[in-house]
Design an enzyme around this catalytic site. Structure first.
Site, PDB file in Angstrom:
ATOM      1  N   ALA A  56       0.839  -1.191   0.000  1.00  0.00           N
ATOM      2  CA  ALA A  56       0.000   0.000   0.000  1.00  0.00           C
ATOM      3  C   ALA A  56       0.875   1.242   0.000  1.00  0.00           C
ATOM      4  O   ALA A  56       2.058   1.185   0.346  1.00  0.00           O
ATOM      5  CB  ALA A  56      -0.920   0.003   1.221  1.00  0.00           C
ATOM      6  N   ASP A  57       0.271   2.348  -0.392  1.00  0.00           N
ATOM      7  CA  ASP A  57       0.951   3.633  -0.322  1.00  0.00           C
ATOM      8  C   ASP A  57      -0.068   4.672   0.124  1.00  0.00           C
ATOM      9  O   ASP A  57      -1.212   4.661  -0.337  1.00  0.00           O
ATOM     10  CB  ASP A  57       1.528   4.036  -1.680  1.00  0.00           C
ATOM     11  CG  ASP A  57       2.368   5.294  -1.575  1.00  0.00           C
ATOM     12  OD1 ASP A  57       3.503   5.197  -1.069  1.00  0.00           O
ATOM     13  OD2 ASP A  57       1.883   6.385  -1.947  1.00  0.00           O
ATOM     14  N   THR A  58       0.339   5.530   1.029  1.00  0.00           N
ATOM     15  CA  THR A  58      -0.518   6.624   1.483  1.00  0.00           C
ATOM     16  C   THR A  58       0.129   7.935   1.096  1.00  0.00           C
ATOM     17  O   THR A  58       1.313   8.145   1.355  1.00  0.00           O
ATOM     18  CB  THR A  58      -0.737   6.562   3.009  1.00  0.00           C
ATOM     19  OG1 THR A  58      -1.354   5.305   3.328  1.00  0.00           O
ATOM     20  CG2 THR A  58      -1.638   7.693   3.488  1.00  0.00           C
TER      21      THR A  58
ATOM     22  N   ALA B  73      -3.616   3.826  -1.652  1.00  0.00           N
ATOM     23  CA  ALA B  73      -3.780   2.832  -2.710  1.00  0.00           C
ATOM     24  C   ALA B  73      -3.291   1.496  -2.166  1.00  0.00           C
ATOM     25  O   ALA B  73      -2.266   1.427  -1.492  1.00  0.00           O
ATOM     26  CB  ALA B  73      -2.978   3.230  -3.943  1.00  0.00           C
TER      27      ALA B  73
END
Length: 192
Positions: free
Chosen positions: A67-69, A104
């Site tokens: 995931a990426d924030t 995401a």
């Protein structure tokens, strides 16, 4: 089949535990997270999650979650601040304004990829210099997109959100559970 969390974030591991998911292994990918020229926040965040998933070595039947924030003020991407000075710039930019937090999530199994991004809106109160200094002193800004984590001391600076609280923390749980099921992950108590 193993479940691999492709993230070094303790918050993501804690969030997964809330839904009964415990990784068999943790492998934090090492990728270049520099935004491309003129890249917008949402496509950037989705690309980061995909590239992280691609970078994690796994067997053909293993499930990998990455995931990426990303914190965005307009078209501007606020990554993890390098130092206190950058954190101050970020906090002043968000002070008294709304901003977006995009997380995401990418789940990979073999050559298949499932992906979803969740966009939440956050309003930060107007911050005084004293509030900024007090927040910096906590050290909580380090390693966090935009220089804050809503689940820590910065929660006192945020009177309003719209969207996914767990997405703002770093992993939208409802969407993540659906992606894991799509990839064949069986949750405790469920039958395959």
């Amino acid at each position: 089949m193993s479940f691999i969390l492709g993230s070094g974030s303790p918050r993501r591991k804690e969030l997964l535990a809330q839904i009964g998911v415990v990784p068999d292994d943790i492998r934090a990918p090492d990728i270049d997270e520099t935004p491309h020229a003129a890249e917008l926040p949402r496509p950037y965040c989705a690309r980061m999650a995909r590239e992280k998933a691609a970078a994690v070595q796994a067997g053909a039947d293993d499930i990998v979650l990455c995931a990426d924030t990303t914190v965005a003020v307009g078209r501007r991407i606020l990554g993890k601040p390098a130092d206190e000075a950058e954190t101050i710039r970020f906090l002043r930019l968000m002070s008294g304004r709304r901003h977006k937090v995009i997380t995401a999530v990418a789940v990979k199994r073999g050559d298949k990829l499932w992906q979803r991004d969740v966009v939440s809106t956050v309003r930060m109160k107007r911050l005084s210099d004293a509030e900024i200094s007090a927040y910096l002193a906590t050290g909580d800004w380090q390693g966090k997109a935009g220089g804050y984590g809503i689940q820590g001391p910065a929660g006192a600076l945020i009177p309003w959100i719209s969207g996914s609280f767990t997405g703002i923390v770093g992993l939208p749980l409802a969407e993540t559970a659906n992606l894991l099921r799509a990839a064949g992950y069986v949750f405790a108590g469920e039958t395959s």
